[in-house]
Design a protein around this motif. Structure first.
Motif, PDB file in Angstrom:
ATOM      1  N   ARG A  67       0.848  -1.194   0.000  1.00 26.59           N
ATOM      2  CA  ARG A  67       0.000   0.000   0.000  1.00 26.59           C
ATOM      3  C   ARG A  67       0.883   1.243   0.000  1.00 26.59           C
ATOM      4  NH1 ARG A  67      -2.703   2.848   4.506  1.00 26.59           N
ATOM      5  NH2 ARG A  67      -4.511   3.960   3.679  1.00 26.59           N
ATOM      6  N   GLU A  79      -4.192   6.452  -3.921  1.00 21.09           N
ATOM      7  CA  GLU A  79      -3.797   5.310  -3.097  1.00 21.09           C
ATOM      8  C   GLU A  79      -3.544   4.145  -4.035  1.00 21.09           C
ATOM      9  OE1 GLU A  79      -5.465   2.289   0.391  1.00 21.09           O
ATOM     10  OE2 GLU A  79      -6.544   4.147  -0.041  1.00 21.09           O
ATOM     11  N   ARG A  96      -6.578   4.126  -6.625  1.00 22.78           N
ATOM     12  CA  ARG A  96      -7.786   4.854  -6.229  1.00 22.78           C
ATOM     13  C   ARG A  96      -7.504   6.350  -6.296  1.00 22.78           C
ATOM     14  NH1 ARG A  96      -9.140   1.264  -0.840  1.00 22.78           N
ATOM     15  NH2 ARG A  96      -9.711  -0.671  -1.915  1.00 22.78           N
ATOM     16  N   PRO A 144      -0.556  -3.667   3.959  1.00 24.30           N
ATOM     17  CA  PRO A 144      -1.951  -3.463   3.546  1.00 24.30           C
ATOM     18  C   PRO A 144      -2.946  -4.295   4.359  1.00 24.30           C
ATOM     19  CG  PRO A 144      -0.908  -5.006   2.061  1.00 24.30           C
ATOM     20  CD  PRO A 144       0.124  -4.667   3.115  1.00 24.30           C
ATOM     21  N   PRO A 146      -6.521  -5.582   5.689  1.00 22.72           N
ATOM     22  CA  PRO A 146      -7.789  -5.695   4.956  1.00 22.72           C
ATOM     23  C   PRO A 146      -8.722  -4.519   5.236  1.00 22.72           C
ATOM     24  CG  PRO A 146      -7.226  -7.751   6.053  1.00 22.72           C
ATOM     25  CD  PRO A 146      -6.275  -6.727   6.569  1.00 22.72           C
ATOM     26  N   PRO A 147      -9.634  -4.241   4.303  1.00 22.58           N
ATOM     27  CA  PRO A 147     -10.515  -3.069   4.449  1.00 22.58           C
ATOM     28  C   PRO A 147     -11.454  -3.132   5.646  1.00 22.58           C
ATOM     29  CG  PRO A 147     -11.127  -4.404   2.529  1.00 22.58           C
ATOM     30  CD  PRO A 147      -9.823  -4.914   3.005  1.00 22.58           C
ATOM     31  N   TYR A 148     -11.742  -4.325   6.163  1.00 27.74           N
ATOM     32  CA  TYR A 148     -12.656  -4.430   7.307  1.00 27.74           C
ATOM     33  C   TYR A 148     -11.944  -4.202   8.638  1.00 27.74           C
ATOM     34  CZ  TYR A 148     -10.839  -9.142   6.522  1.00 27.74           C
ATOM     35  OH  TYR A 148     -10.024 -10.209   6.265  1.00 27.74           O
ATOM     36  N   GLU A 150     -10.530  -1.526  10.730  1.00 28.50           N
ATOM     37  CA  GLU A 150     -10.796  -0.080  10.653  1.00 28.50           C
ATOM     38  C   GLU A 150      -9.713   0.739  11.347  1.00 28.50           C
ATOM     39  OE1 GLU A 150     -14.694   0.000  12.318  1.00 28.50           O
ATOM     40  OE2 GLU A 150     -15.642  -0.708  10.461  1.00 28.50           O
ATOM     41  N   THR A 152      -5.191   1.888  10.583  1.00 31.46           N
ATOM     42  CA  THR A 152      -4.000   1.707   9.767  1.00 31.46           C
ATOM     43  C   THR A 152      -3.056   0.730  10.457  1.00 31.46           C
ATOM     44  OG1 THR A 152      -2.974   3.631  10.822  1.00 31.46           O
ATOM     45  CG2 THR A 152      -4.169   4.001   8.762  1.00 31.46           C
ATOM     46  N   PHE A 208     -10.191  -9.382  -2.042  1.00 33.24           N
ATOM     47  CA  PHE A 208     -11.156  -8.536  -1.353  1.00 33.24           C
ATOM     48  C   PHE A 208     -12.270  -8.034  -2.276  1.00 33.24           C
ATOM     49  CE2 PHE A 208      -7.127  -7.681   1.066  1.00 33.24           C
ATOM     50  CZ  PHE A 208      -7.471  -8.443   2.163  1.00 33.24           C
ATOM     51  N   GLN A 209     -12.231  -8.428  -3.551  1.00 38.53           N
ATOM     52  CA  GLN A 209     -13.248  -7.960  -4.484  1.00 38.53           C
ATOM     53  C   GLN A 209     -14.548  -8.717  -4.240  1.00 38.53           C
ATOM     54  OE1 GLN A 209     -12.820  -5.340  -6.739  1.00 38.53           O
ATOM     55  NE2 GLN A 209     -10.985  -5.161  -5.472  1.00 38.53           N
TER      56      GLN A 209
END
Length: 341
Positions: A67, A79, A96, A144, A146-148, A150, A152, A208-209
């Motif tokens: 990332r 990003e 992004r 990096p 995962p997005p879940y 919450e 850094t 993660f898609q």
């Protein structure tokens, strides 16, 4: 009636999403699922659920600092999440930004890296680094999570979001079933004469898609690189010969083994897989699967449902939610027996 995306939906209380690892790797809980039988256990007790002569197959991929944050030439923020290395100085990445960067433009990443945008490949971009991309990413990039999760990445994640046996750098997400193993537990497994072998699958950002189609036959997986060494194929053959079981540590290890055996015989060497496992798939190699709990409507939930049985996995997840298991990458684990057909 064909299965649809809705068949893999479930409601998860948000507080059950593990936001950080437990103080000890092997302190996680373990839900053992064998058909309709469910047993609450602890991961540290894994040796009691395995037999002498069984073989654990682990993914030794290591997570990249994939990332990177920065700006476009126009000043807009970007990003970058590296998907994979294509050439020594070229990567495939998600980018992004408020507006898509154009071919020929440059990105300034982490205030030190000037990267050229070469073009697009579907939803990804090809980016050229001024030097060895892997080294520059490791030196200047960020872990990096995962997005879940919450938050850094913090200093402890540098250790805990890698398996203790990680050695082949190339993933953008950890093969999380392996995060539960520490050196003491591996020693106890060896004492019980449970053997260990390794494969490599570099997990891509596509893990993660979300699945965006109701008709699962229309979904296309991103390809991921893997390696099945001759030594691991030999260990599998020896395990079969002595009546032992093949235990895949994680869905990534399972996908390597089943991808390499699609023609009925295990093929040694490097390859790429876009294997999408859904109920009805014929498993040829793996007898048991160690895995974490997976997101609703995800391809990984579909895979474990194919392996353990759709209704059995639904019941197991209902049980895990009621029993307050911790979910996803830093969460608890399951030991699944393959459903007999």
């Amino acid at each position: 009636m064909p299965l649809t995306l809705a068949d893999f939906d479930y409601a998860l209380p948000p507080e059950l999403v593990a936001q950080a690892p437990l103080p000890q790797r092997s302190a996680s809980r373990l839900l053992v699922v064998d058909g309709e039988r469910r047993t609450d256990s602890q991961f540290v007790d894994l040796p009691q659920w395995l037999r002498a002569g069984d073989l654990l197959v682990m993914n030794d991929s290591r997570v990249l600092h994939a990332r990177l944050l920065g700006r476009k030439e126009s000043g807009g923020q970007v990003e970058v999440l590296v998907e994979r290395l294509l050439e020594p100085d070229v990567v495939l990445a998600q980018v992004r930004a408020s507006k898509s960067p154009q071919p020929g433009s440059r990105l300034r990443l982490e205030d030190v890296l000037d990267v050229e945008v070469l073009g697009r490949e579907g939803e990804f971009y090809r980016l050229r680094f001024a030097g060895d991309a892997a080294e520059l990413i490791e030196q200047h990039g960020r872990l990096p999570l995962p997005p879940y999760i919450e938050r850094t990445a913090e200093a402890p994640d540098e250790l805990r979001y890698q398996t203790v046996y990680a050695r082949e750098t190339g993933s953008v997400a950890a093969p999380t079933a392996g995060l539960h193993f520490d050196h003491d537990l591996l020693a106890k497994l060896r004492e019980k004469q449970v053997e260990v072998a390794y494969v490599t699958l570099h997990v891509g950002a596509g893990t993660f898609q979300p699945v965006r189609v109701e008709n699962l036959a229309e979904h296309r997986m991103h390809t991921e690189r893997y390696l099945l060494p001759q030594s691991t194929a030999d260990a599998i053959a020896a395990t079969r010969a002595r009546g032992g079981r093949i235990v895949a540590v994680g869905t990534t290890s399972l996908r390597v083994l089943e991808s390499a055996a699609l023609d009925g015989k295990l093929k040694v060497g490097a390859g790429e897989t876009a294997l999408f496992v859904t109920p009805g798939f014929k498993f040829r190699v793996v007898d048991l699967l160690i895995t974490n709990f997976h997101l609703s409507k995800s391809t990984l939930l579909m895979l474990v449902s194919a392996f353990g049985g759709l209704e059995e996995i639904r019941d197991a997840y209902r049980h895990a939610i009621a029993a307050r298991y911790r979910f996803f990458s830093y969460g608890d684990a399951m030991l699944l027996h393959r459903k007999s057909t």
